[in-house]
Structures are given as structure tokens and as C-alpha cells.
Write a protein that holds these residues in place. Structure first.
Motif, PDB file in Angstrom:
ATOM      1  N   ILE A   1     -52.173  38.069  29.536  1.00  0.00           N
ATOM      2  CA  ILE A   1     -52.654  38.987  28.262  1.00  0.00           C
ATOM      3  C   ILE A   1     -54.043  38.552  28.371  1.00  0.00           C
ATOM      4  O   ILE A   1     -54.511  37.362  28.373  1.00  0.00           O
ATOM      5  N   ASN A   2     -55.180  39.571  28.488  1.00  0.00           N
ATOM      6  CA  ASN A   2     -56.502  39.368  28.434  1.00  0.00           C
ATOM      7  C   ASN A   2     -56.857  38.369  29.513  1.00  0.00           C
ATOM      8  O   ASN A   2     -57.553  37.542  29.224  1.00  0.00           O
ATOM      9  N   ASP A   3     -56.166  38.522  30.567  1.00  0.00           N
ATOM     10  CA  ASP A   3     -56.522  37.754  31.886  1.00  0.00           C
ATOM     11  C   ASP A   3     -56.180  36.086  31.588  1.00  0.00           C
ATOM     12  O   ASP A   3     -56.803  35.413  32.507  1.00  0.00           O
ATOM     13  N   ARG A   4     -55.282  35.902  30.794  1.00  0.00           N
ATOM     14  CA  ARG A   4     -54.785  34.402  30.759  1.00  0.00           C
ATOM     15  C   ARG A   4     -52.966  34.681  30.819  1.00  0.00           C
ATOM     16  O   ARG A   4     -52.504  35.524  30.080  1.00  0.00           O
ATOM     17  N   LYS A   5     -52.582  33.424  31.313  1.00  0.00           N
ATOM     18  CA  LYS A   5     -51.139  33.522  31.563  1.00  0.00           C
ATOM     19  C   LYS A   5     -50.206  33.330  30.236  1.00  0.00           C
ATOM     20  O   LYS A   5     -50.638  32.574  29.539  1.00  0.00           O
ATOM     21  N   ALA A   6     -49.621  34.426  30.203  1.00  0.00           N
ATOM     22  CA  ALA A   6     -48.441  34.295  28.826  1.00  0.00           C
ATOM     23  C   ALA A   6     -47.306  33.973  29.271  1.00  0.00           C
ATOM     24  O   ALA A   6     -46.502  33.616  28.468  1.00  0.00           O
ATOM     25  N   ALA A   7     -46.816  34.297  30.174  1.00  0.00           N
ATOM     26  CA  ALA A   7     -45.276  34.397  30.641  1.00  0.00           C
ATOM     27  C   ALA A   7     -45.343  34.150  32.246  1.00  0.00           C
ATOM     28  O   ALA A   7     -46.193  34.549  33.229  1.00  0.00           O
ATOM     29  N   GLY A   8     -44.583  33.342  32.574  1.00  0.00           N
ATOM     30  CA  GLY A   8     -44.133  32.670  34.264  1.00  0.00           C
ATOM     31  C   GLY A   8     -42.584  33.342  34.543  1.00  0.00           C
ATOM     32  O   GLY A   8     -41.876  33.394  33.537  1.00  0.00           O
ATOM     33  N   ILE A   9     -42.425  33.509  35.805  1.00  0.00           N
ATOM     34  CA  ILE A   9     -40.940  33.929  36.364  1.00  0.00           C
ATOM     35  C   ILE A   9     -40.632  32.781  37.362  1.00  0.00           C
ATOM     36  O   ILE A   9     -41.416  32.819  38.216  1.00  0.00           O
ATOM     37  N   LEU A  10     -39.290  32.298  37.076  1.00  0.00           N
ATOM     38  CA  LEU A  10     -38.976  31.470  38.442  1.00  0.00           C
ATOM     39  C   LEU A  10     -37.716  32.003  38.875  1.00  0.00           C
ATOM     40  O   LEU A  10     -36.628  32.232  38.163  1.00  0.00           O
ATOM     41  N   LEU A  11     -37.731  32.437  40.151  1.00  0.00           N
ATOM     42  CA  LEU A  11     -36.492  32.943  40.794  1.00  0.00           C
ATOM     43  C   LEU A  11     -35.913  32.025  41.698  1.00  0.00           C
ATOM     44  O   LEU A  11     -36.451  31.417  42.381  1.00  0.00           O
ATOM     45  N   GLU A  12     -34.625  31.896  41.457  1.00  0.00           N
ATOM     46  CA  GLU A  12     -33.661  31.209  42.437  1.00  0.00           C
ATOM     47  C   GLU A  12     -32.324  31.896  42.767  1.00  0.00           C
ATOM     48  O   GLU A  12     -31.863  32.574  41.701  1.00  0.00           O
ATOM     49  N   SER A  13     -32.277  31.781  44.046  1.00  0.00           N
ATOM     50  CA  SER A  13     -30.995  32.475  44.328  1.00  0.00           C
ATOM     51  C   SER A  13     -30.165  31.754  45.366  1.00  0.00           C
ATOM     52  O   SER A  13     -30.476  30.689  46.179  1.00  0.00           O
ATOM     53  N   MET A  14     -28.930  32.284  45.757  1.00  0.00           N
ATOM     54  CA  MET A  14     -28.117  31.984  46.746  1.00  0.00           C
ATOM     55  C   MET A  14     -27.589  33.054  47.519  1.00  0.00           C
ATOM     56  O   MET A  14     -27.265  34.186  47.051  1.00  0.00           O
ATOM     57  N   SER A  15     -27.598  33.025  48.985  1.00  0.00           N
ATOM     58  CA  SER A  15     -27.216  33.905  49.840  1.00  0.00           C
ATOM     59  C   SER A  15     -25.716  33.530  50.322  1.00  0.00           C
ATOM     60  O   SER A  15     -25.459  32.457  50.518  1.00  0.00           O
ATOM     61  N   THR A  16     -25.039  34.657  51.014  1.00  0.00           N
ATOM     62  CA  THR A  16     -23.947  34.530  51.786  1.00  0.00           C
ATOM     63  C   THR A  16     -24.413  34.190  53.218  1.00  0.00           C
ATOM     64  O   THR A  16     -25.443  34.390  53.466  1.00  0.00           O
ATOM     65  N   PRO A  17     -23.473  33.476  54.021  1.00  0.00           N
ATOM     66  CA  PRO A  17     -23.834  33.372  55.297  1.00  0.00           C
ATOM     67  C   PRO A  17     -24.501  34.474  55.970  1.00  0.00           C
ATOM     68  O   PRO A  17     -25.197  34.068  56.972  1.00  0.00           O
ATOM     69  N   ASP A  18     -24.130  35.834  55.791  1.00  0.00           N
ATOM     70  CA  ASP A  18     -24.498  36.829  56.725  1.00  0.00           C
ATOM     71  C   ASP A  18     -25.930  37.376  55.843  1.00  0.00           C
ATOM     72  O   ASP A  18     -26.107  38.454  56.181  1.00  0.00           O
ATOM     73  N   GLY A  19     -26.569  36.778  54.944  1.00  0.00           N
ATOM     74  CA  GLY A  19     -27.778  36.982  54.580  1.00  0.00           C
ATOM     75  C   GLY A  19     -27.842  37.877  53.274  1.00  0.00           C
ATOM     76  O   GLY A  19     -28.878  38.350  52.884  1.00  0.00           O
ATOM     77  N   ASP A  20     -26.572  38.304  52.846  1.00  0.00           N
ATOM     78  CA  ASP A  20     -26.485  39.031  51.623  1.00  0.00           C
ATOM     79  C   ASP A  20     -26.990  38.185  50.451  1.00  0.00           C
ATOM     80  O   ASP A  20     -26.584  36.838  50.696  1.00  0.00           O
TER      81      ASP A  20
ATOM     82  N   ASP B   1     -54.010  22.572  29.899  1.00  0.00           N
ATOM     83  CA  ASP B   1     -54.409  21.716  30.994  1.00  0.00           C
ATOM     84  C   ASP B   1     -53.911  22.569  32.362  1.00  0.00           C
ATOM     85  O   ASP B   1     -53.677  21.722  33.036  1.00  0.00           O
ATOM     86  N   THR B   2     -53.819  23.685  32.085  1.00  0.00           N
ATOM     87  CA  THR B   2     -53.340  24.475  33.366  1.00  0.00           C
ATOM     88  C   THR B   2     -54.227  24.778  34.404  1.00  0.00           C
ATOM     89  O   THR B   2     -55.582  25.332  33.986  1.00  0.00           O
ATOM     90  N   ALA B   3     -54.043  24.885  35.709  1.00  0.00           N
ATOM     91  CA  ALA B   3     -55.227  25.505  36.675  1.00  0.00           C
ATOM     92  C   ALA B   3     -55.545  26.809  36.506  1.00  0.00           C
ATOM     93  O   ALA B   3     -56.868  27.108  36.339  1.00  0.00           O
ATOM     94  N   PHE B   4     -54.755  27.596  36.187  1.00  0.00           N
ATOM     95  CA  PHE B   4     -55.180  29.029  35.685  1.00  0.00           C
ATOM     96  C   PHE B   4     -54.810  28.849  34.175  1.00  0.00           C
ATOM     97  O   PHE B   4     -54.048  28.579  33.502  1.00  0.00           O
ATOM     98  N   PRO B   5     -55.756  29.732  33.453  1.00  0.00           N
ATOM     99  CA  PRO B   5     -55.851  29.516  32.030  1.00  0.00           C
ATOM    100  C   PRO B   5     -54.578  30.210  31.318  1.00  0.00           C
ATOM    101  O   PRO B   5     -54.161  31.109  31.869  1.00  0.00           O
ATOM    102  N   ALA B   6     -54.084  29.562  30.407  1.00  0.00           N
ATOM    103  CA  ALA B   6     -52.978  30.175  29.704  1.00  0.00           C
ATOM    104  C   ALA B   6     -53.248  30.577  28.403  1.00  0.00           C
ATOM    105  O   ALA B   6     -54.339  30.220  27.653  1.00  0.00           O
ATOM    106  N   THR B   7     -52.058  31.185  27.771  1.00  0.00           N
ATOM    107  CA  THR B   7     -52.566  31.743  26.437  1.00  0.00           C
ATOM    108  C   THR B   7     -51.076  31.886  25.591  1.00  0.00           C
ATOM    109  O   THR B   7     -50.162  31.599  26.378  1.00  0.00           O
ATOM    110  N   SER B   8     -51.064  32.257  24.448  1.00  0.00           N
ATOM    111  CA  SER B   8     -49.707  32.704  23.786  1.00  0.00           C
ATOM    112  C   SER B   8     -50.095  34.106  23.119  1.00  0.00           C
ATOM    113  O   SER B   8     -51.045  34.319  22.782  1.00  0.00           O
ATOM    114  N   LEU B   9     -48.680  34.770  22.710  1.00  0.00           N
ATOM    115  CA  LEU B   9     -48.962  35.974  21.986  1.00  0.00           C
ATOM    116  C   LEU B   9     -49.555  36.078  20.670  1.00  0.00           C
ATOM    117  O   LEU B   9     -50.446  36.741  20.183  1.00  0.00           O
ATOM    118  N   ARG B  10     -49.433  34.646  20.044  1.00  0.00           N
ATOM    119  CA  ARG B  10     -50.019  34.355  18.741  1.00  0.00           C
ATOM    120  C   ARG B  10     -51.478  34.412  19.036  1.00  0.00           C
ATOM    121  O   ARG B  10     -52.136  34.942  18.193  1.00  0.00           O
TER     122      ARG B  10
END
Ligand code: BTN
Length: 259
Positions: A119-138, A156-165
Motif C-alpha cells: 500500500i503506497n509502496d510499503r508492504k502491508a501483506a505477505g504470502i508464504l506458499l508451502e506444498s507437497m507433490s506426489t512422486p509423479d510431480g503432481d 525494522d524490515t529491509a523493505f519498508p512495511a506499513t499497516s492498513l490503519r
């Protein structure tokens, strides 16, 4: 507080979701991973009021006091593990649209590669993806973990953060309201992705992308690259034009404005 006590202010989600409401957890991603391993169905959404061991990308901590939004969504689309990574962009658009519905009109929502919402070039939300695959890659399961700074943000973040408030959202805005808005908008975007693939997601993401066409720095595990953010490719990779005229495709890293 118990699970049922947390559910006192229970969010109302579309029927595609199964809500697992918690008060305090280590990490909603850890809870969701355990549920996924035990066979929890697509659409299971773990939501907590605080996390004691919130995790960010690349081994970082995610500060998780009460007042912000913490959720992890289990998805089981029929696709390869590689394609499933596109769901990070789908989730970013869902959250960007949700924020757009609760925020004052003058704020600017942009997307920072790969999956941050600014928001206004400061980070308000982050997303972490974690997954598990089957042996054939699906893909077996994917957990989409999302944290949004509603009331507080780290200084104290390397990229500036912010909040919605901080960016002017009304004090009455809470995690329940934002979760309900996200659930609706994510559903609409994920259905679009299932029907039409990555192209419409990519188009919208690019039209609000942070740094596209500009000089950026990309921090990788072992090196930092500088170049022009040339494009988001058709699979979600970042194309970086280097000074020697070559182009490098990057699949994981952190983006900053070039200093
Ligand atoms: C990032 O580093 O930008 C990703 C942050 C992801 C944080 C969310 S909060 C809910 C879920 N549970 C976690 O432990 N992490 C994710």
C-alpha cells in the motif's frame, strides 16, 4: 481462549471454505500443513487471532501480534507443483481487491514480486506458499499462508512495511472483516485461474506491479543482481534485463528498488 470462544466473532465465508478458527497458534501454516497431511479437503482455511511463531519467506520471522490477519488456506487443484506456484499471484490479487474494498479511495495497491501486497509502496501483506507433490510431480496439497498488517507493522524490515490503519483505513476495520472480503475476492480470482489459466491473473498483476520497467535489485540466496525489471513471464518468473544485454529468469528472490 478455546476454538469455540474464538468462533464467537466467527467470519461468514462462502460455502467453498471450511473454517478452522483458532485463538492463538504457533503458525497457521503449521496447523494447515498438519491438516493437509491428515487429508483435510480443498478450501480448509485456518485462521488465528495471533501467532507465536509466525513464519515468513526464506526462513524469516513474521511478527504476529493480535489485531492483524493470519490465515492459511489448503488447496488441492489438479495441476503440477510448478503451476500451483501461480496461486501466490492469485492470492495477492484476491487480497489486493479485498483491501481495495475496505481502504480509503486514495490509497494505491501494488504487487511486489513474487507475492507481496503493497500500500503506497510499503508492504502491508505477505504470502508464504508451502506444498507437497506426489512422486509423479503432481500437486498433492498447497498451503497459502497470508499475513496482513491491519493495526501494527514491524519497523525494522529491509523493505519498508506499513499497516492498513497507518494508511488511513477506518479504526473499526478488523481481521474478521478483511478475512470475509478476501474469501470472496480470492474465490472469484481462483475460479478465473481454473477456467482461463494464468493469463488474466498475469495481466492484472502486471498492470499494478511495483518496479516493472524500472531498475531493481533482486537478492537471491547467494548473490544480488541489479537490472531492469523487464517482465513477469508466462509462468510467474521475473525477467531481469542485465547490463550486459542478457536476460535472467528468476524464480525466487527479494525485490528492492535499485540504490
Ligand atoms: C512473507 O515473508 O512475506 C510471507 C509472510 C507470510 C505470513 C503468514 S501469516 C499466516 C501464515 N502463517 C505463517 O506462519 N506465515 C503465514
Amino acid at each position: 481462549m478455546t476454538e469455540s470462544a474464538a468462533a464467537n466473532s466467527s467470519p461468514r465465508l462462502p460455502p467453498a471454505y471450511r473454517l478452522v478458527a483458532r485463538d492463538s497458534v504457533g503458525s497457521t501454516n503449521d496447523e494447515a500443513r498438519q491438516l493437509a497431511e491428515a487429508g483435510a479437503e480443498d478450501g480448509t482455511l485456518v485462521w488465528a487471532r495471533e501467532q507465536l511463531k509466525g513464519r515468513g519467506r526464506r526462513g524469516r520471522d513474521w511478527q504476529s501480534p493480535r489485531g492483524n490477519l493470519y490465515l492459511s488456506l489448503i488447496l488441492r487443484p489438479e495441476c503440477s507443483a510448478e503451476q500451483a506456484a501461480q496461486l501466490g499471484f492469485v492470492a495477492a490479487l484476491g487480497m489486493g481487491d479485498a483491501i481495495g474494498t475496505v481502504a480509503p479511495p486514495m490509497i494505491e495497491v501494488r504487487y511486489k514480486w513474487p507475492n507481496d501486497v503493497l500500500i503506497n509502496d510499503r508492504k502491508a501483506a505477505g504470502i508464504l506458499l508451502e506444498s507437497m507433490s506426489t512422486p509423479d510431480g503432481d500437486l498433492d496439497w498447497l498451503v497459502l499462508g497470508i499475513g496482513v498488517n491491519i493495526t501494527t507493522f514491524p519497523e525494522d524490515t529491509a523493505f519498508p512495511a506499513t499497516s492498513l490503519r497507518f494508511e488511513g483505513c477506518p479504526p473499526a476495520l478488523d481481521d474478521v472483516t478483511l478475512l470475509e472480503a478476501f474469501a470472496r475476492h480470492f474465490l472469484s480470482w481462483v475460479n478465473r485461474w481454473l477456467e482461463d489459466g494464468f493469463a488474466p491473473v498475469r495481466k492484472t498483476w502486471r498492470s499494478h506491479a511495483f518496479g516493472l520497467g524500472d531498475a531493481i535489485e533482486v537478492k537471491l540466496a547467494e548473490e544480488t543482481l541489479t537490472g531492469i525489471f523487464d517482465d513477469l513471464d508466462e509462468d510467474g518468473g521475473l525477467l531481469l534485463k542485465l547490463a550486459d544485454g542478457g536476460t535472467r529468469r528468476i524464480s525466487a528472490g527479494d525485490v528492492y528498488r535499485a540504490s
